[in-house]
Design a protein around this motif. Sequence first.
Motif, PDB file in Angstrom:
ATOM      1  N   ARG A 473       0.761  -1.161  -0.099  1.00  0.00           N
ATOM      2  CA  ARG A 473      -0.174   0.035   0.181  1.00  0.00           C
ATOM      3  C   ARG A 473       0.682   1.263   0.517  1.00  0.00           C
ATOM      4  O   ARG A 473      -0.103   2.316  -0.310  1.00  0.00           O
ATOM      5  CB  ARG A 473      -1.021  -0.112   0.783  1.00  0.00           C
ATOM      6  N   ILE A 474       2.271   1.095   0.358  1.00  0.00           N
ATOM      7  CA  ILE A 474       2.692   2.568   0.925  1.00  0.00           C
ATOM      8  C   ILE A 474       3.667   2.590  -1.132  1.00  0.00           C
ATOM      9  O   ILE A 474       3.166   3.959  -1.210  1.00  0.00           O
ATOM     10  CB  ILE A 474       4.207   1.917   1.888  1.00  0.00           C
ATOM     11  N   PHE A 475       4.017   1.777  -1.303  1.00  0.00           N
ATOM     12  CA  PHE A 475       3.691   2.032  -3.063  1.00  0.00           C
ATOM     13  C   PHE A 475       2.258   2.159  -3.932  1.00  0.00           C
ATOM     14  O   PHE A 475       2.814   2.721  -4.655  1.00  0.00           O
ATOM     15  CB  PHE A 475       4.740   0.631  -3.322  1.00  0.00           C
ATOM     16  N   GLY A 476       1.967   1.719  -3.055  1.00  0.00           N
ATOM     17  CA  GLY A 476       0.279   1.975  -4.048  1.00  0.00           C
ATOM     18  C   GLY A 476       0.362   4.012  -4.261  1.00  0.00           C
ATOM     19  O   GLY A 476      -0.779   4.301  -5.163  1.00  0.00           O
ATOM     20  N   VAL A 477       0.251   4.103  -2.870  1.00  0.00           N
ATOM     21  CA  VAL A 477      -0.026   5.524  -2.357  1.00  0.00           C
ATOM     22  C   VAL A 477       1.511   6.447  -3.560  1.00  0.00           C
ATOM     23  O   VAL A 477       0.704   7.116  -3.953  1.00  0.00           O
ATOM     24  CB  VAL A 477       0.689   5.478  -1.054  1.00  0.00           C
ATOM     25  N   MET A 478       2.767   5.705  -4.260  1.00  0.00           N
ATOM     26  CA  MET A 478       2.888   6.323  -4.580  1.00  0.00           C
ATOM     27  C   MET A 478       2.365   6.628  -6.300  1.00  0.00           C
ATOM     28  O   MET A 478       2.298   7.279  -7.086  1.00  0.00           O
ATOM     29  CB  MET A 478       4.546   5.532  -5.414  1.00  0.00           C
ATOM     30  N   SER A 479       1.737   5.440  -6.760  1.00  0.00           N
ATOM     31  CA  SER A 479       1.282   5.820  -8.015  1.00  0.00           C
ATOM     32  C   SER A 479       0.915   6.914  -8.475  1.00  0.00           C
ATOM     33  O   SER A 479       1.138   7.324  -9.653  1.00  0.00           O
ATOM     34  CB  SER A 479       0.364   4.296  -8.215  1.00  0.00           C
ATOM     35  N   PRO A 480      -0.522   7.319  -7.297  1.00  0.00           N
ATOM     36  CA  PRO A 480      -1.326   8.293  -8.119  1.00  0.00           C
ATOM     37  C   PRO A 480       0.070   9.432  -7.967  1.00  0.00           C
ATOM     38  O   PRO A 480      -0.278  10.101  -8.938  1.00  0.00           O
ATOM     39  CB  PRO A 480      -2.165   8.726  -7.377  1.00  0.00           C
ATOM     40  N   ILE A 481       0.448   9.185  -7.434  1.00  0.00           N
ATOM     41  CA  ILE A 481       1.600  10.932  -7.545  1.00  0.00           C
ATOM     42  C   ILE A 481       2.451  11.110  -8.283  1.00  0.00           C
ATOM     43  O   ILE A 481       2.480  11.455  -8.992  1.00  0.00           O
ATOM     44  CB  ILE A 481       2.502  10.774  -6.085  1.00  0.00           C
ATOM     45  N   ILE A 482       2.812   9.412  -8.494  1.00  0.00           N
ATOM     46  CA  ILE A 482       3.407   9.621 -10.632  1.00  0.00           C
ATOM     47  C   ILE A 482       2.911  10.385 -11.006  1.00  0.00           C
ATOM     48  O   ILE A 482       2.675  10.337 -12.629  1.00  0.00           O
ATOM     49  CB  ILE A 482       3.879   8.434 -10.522  1.00  0.00           C
ATOM     50  N   ALA A 483       1.037   9.324 -11.272  1.00  0.00           N
ATOM     51  CA  ALA A 483       0.490   9.708 -12.297  1.00  0.00           C
ATOM     52  C   ALA A 483       0.137  10.892 -12.289  1.00  0.00           C
ATOM     53  O   ALA A 483       0.428  12.085 -13.591  1.00  0.00           O
ATOM     54  CB  ALA A 483      -0.815   8.804 -12.085  1.00  0.00           C
ATOM     55  N   LEU A 484       0.448  12.068 -11.467  1.00  0.00           N
ATOM     56  CA  LEU A 484      -0.188  13.580 -11.581  1.00  0.00           C
ATOM     57  C   LEU A 484       1.380  13.813 -11.924  1.00  0.00           C
ATOM     58  O   LEU A 484       0.918  15.439 -12.401  1.00  0.00           O
ATOM     59  CB  LEU A 484       0.111  14.010 -10.222  1.00  0.00           C
ATOM     60  N   TYR A 485       2.503  13.612 -12.683  1.00  0.00           N
ATOM     61  CA  TYR A 485       3.629  14.349 -12.681  1.00  0.00           C
ATOM     62  C   TYR A 485       3.401  13.327 -14.633  1.00  0.00           C
ATOM     63  O   TYR A 485       4.699  13.657 -15.178  1.00  0.00           O
ATOM     64  CB  TYR A 485       4.935  14.169 -12.265  1.00  0.00           C
ATOM     65  N   ALA A 486       3.238  12.257 -15.279  1.00  0.00           N
ATOM     66  CA  ALA A 486       2.897  11.535 -16.163  1.00  0.00           C
ATOM     67  C   ALA A 486       2.150  12.027 -16.873  1.00  0.00           C
ATOM     68  O   ALA A 486       0.947  12.808 -17.114  1.00  0.00           O
ATOM     69  CB  ALA A 486       2.747  10.014 -15.677  1.00  0.00           C
ATOM     70  N   ASP A 487       2.304  12.008 -18.386  1.00  0.00           N
ATOM     71  CA  ASP A 487       1.000  11.994 -19.392  1.00  0.00           C
ATOM     72  C   ASP A 487       0.563  10.986 -19.326  1.00  0.00           C
ATOM     73  O   ASP A 487       0.502   9.745 -20.038  1.00  0.00           O
ATOM     74  CB  ASP A 487       1.767  12.371 -20.798  1.00  0.00           C
TER      75      ASP A 487
END
Length: 521
Positions: A473-487
């Motif tokens: 889940r910790i790394f799951g939290v990272m996925s939307p953060i990455i998505a915020l800065y990805a196209d």
Amino acid sequence: MSTHDSADDSKKPEEAHIQAQTDDVLSDDAMDPIYRAKARVLNNALQEIGMGRYQWGLFIVTGFGWLADNLWPIVTGLILTQVIAEFQFNGPFLKLGQNIGLLVGAAFWGIGSDIWGRKISFNITLLITGIFAIAAGGSPNFIALCSFAAVWSIGVGGNLPVDSAIFLEFVPASHQYLLTVLSIWWSFGQLFGSLIAWPLIGNSKFSCEIQTPPVPCPRSENMGWRYFLFTMGGLMLVLWGIRFFIFTLYESPKYLMGRGRDEQAVAVIHKVAEHNGKTSNLTSEDLTSIGQYGIKSEKVIDNSVAGVVRRHAARFDGNHVKPLFATRKLAYSTSLLIIVWALIGLAFPLYNAFVTYFLATRGAEFGDGSVYITYRNQVILSVIGVPGALVAGYLVELPLLGRRGTLAISTILTGVFILASTTSRSSDALLGWNCAYSFWSNVMYGVLYAITPELFPTKDRGTGNALAATANRIFGVMSPIIALYADLTSSVPIFIAGAIFLVAGFISLLLPFESRGRASM
């Protein structure tokens, strides 16, 4: 182990058929010898009872937890396009709220199940999910929706760490492979969510058509996703009602033994036997003659509210964490499991949360990006995933593959097909690659959800499951953060997810224990 052997002499004729090697899942120095001997006695007693009505009932009610675990991440992906159109906000924030809730739920309920037992966590998680999912359907803005998603996810996050432990601790060793097959409920969660979303969100009567550039999407024309949340939340309450009012869950006998409550553990074995129409030869003396293990009682000194809080807070110590790293080999095993869970925790949400959006945008390029077609394709992907659990249950019992080999191959193939999907030049090709991904990802999760609790001793299993799930889940939290800065209109999130699955697959080959044909301790 002479005490154990002498206690079981009278049972040897009945237990000659037992195939499980109850002493080989973990190495001999990985746990207390008294605990190991008592766990063997309980494993033999469960094997003597066999797979019966109680365990099959447990297969159903614990399956509800698998269903919820996959349903709710799918839910946010299914409603994402429509809620963005209505509230005009940055979509990854919804996934971020959800993943924070999943993180809290995994840590709290998993560790808690080793402290206060399995029953409390089992009986609460679906209730929390249902109540706040229904509330989310009435959200006036995206802040309220994200908040409700975080709270419902606290309930969702506790299902797998607790339910996998419960099922494994009651099933006889000869049927432990069913823990892999149990993931068919996980597939049903995705299928059921997609089937309900198709006529509700995929219906132009209830949903705004997505247009470029965006046009206003008022609530009155976009009620589909709200009806969907009401329906899914209501389903959770029905499943909770079945768990709470219809099925009687007994506390895990090995959990009770680990707490020094041998007589209660024996009583549970006899209740299960009676439920199955069988009898058990197990007696309290079979356990107590081995020696004393665990704490039988706790002295209550301060009965004030503050005293009760301090007492319960003190239970959250390292006593359930240290045994998971007791030896070099066990520490290596635990660490690798956590790493694999963490990597998949990043890759799966990154792909799954945005695949609907990805399909819709790619479909638009191919000329078939309507809401209806998008959700039709999602149903097809869900149907393809269902047989994955059955195939996983077969593969993990093959001597050539076992748990480790099946996990590695399925994880690598999951990554391969995700990467292949980015090469699609037609809608049909894209759907085909995603069908292959859906199948192998369901095989992968079936094995992962089985091998993880099998490699932890019962007394610390909830904590071990919680550590793995928390890393996930910790790394799951990272996925939307990455998505915020990805196209998100590009293949970037999909490409990253595929590469991570490949890495996780190769790491899983390094796991030092193989649990095929061996009883969990």
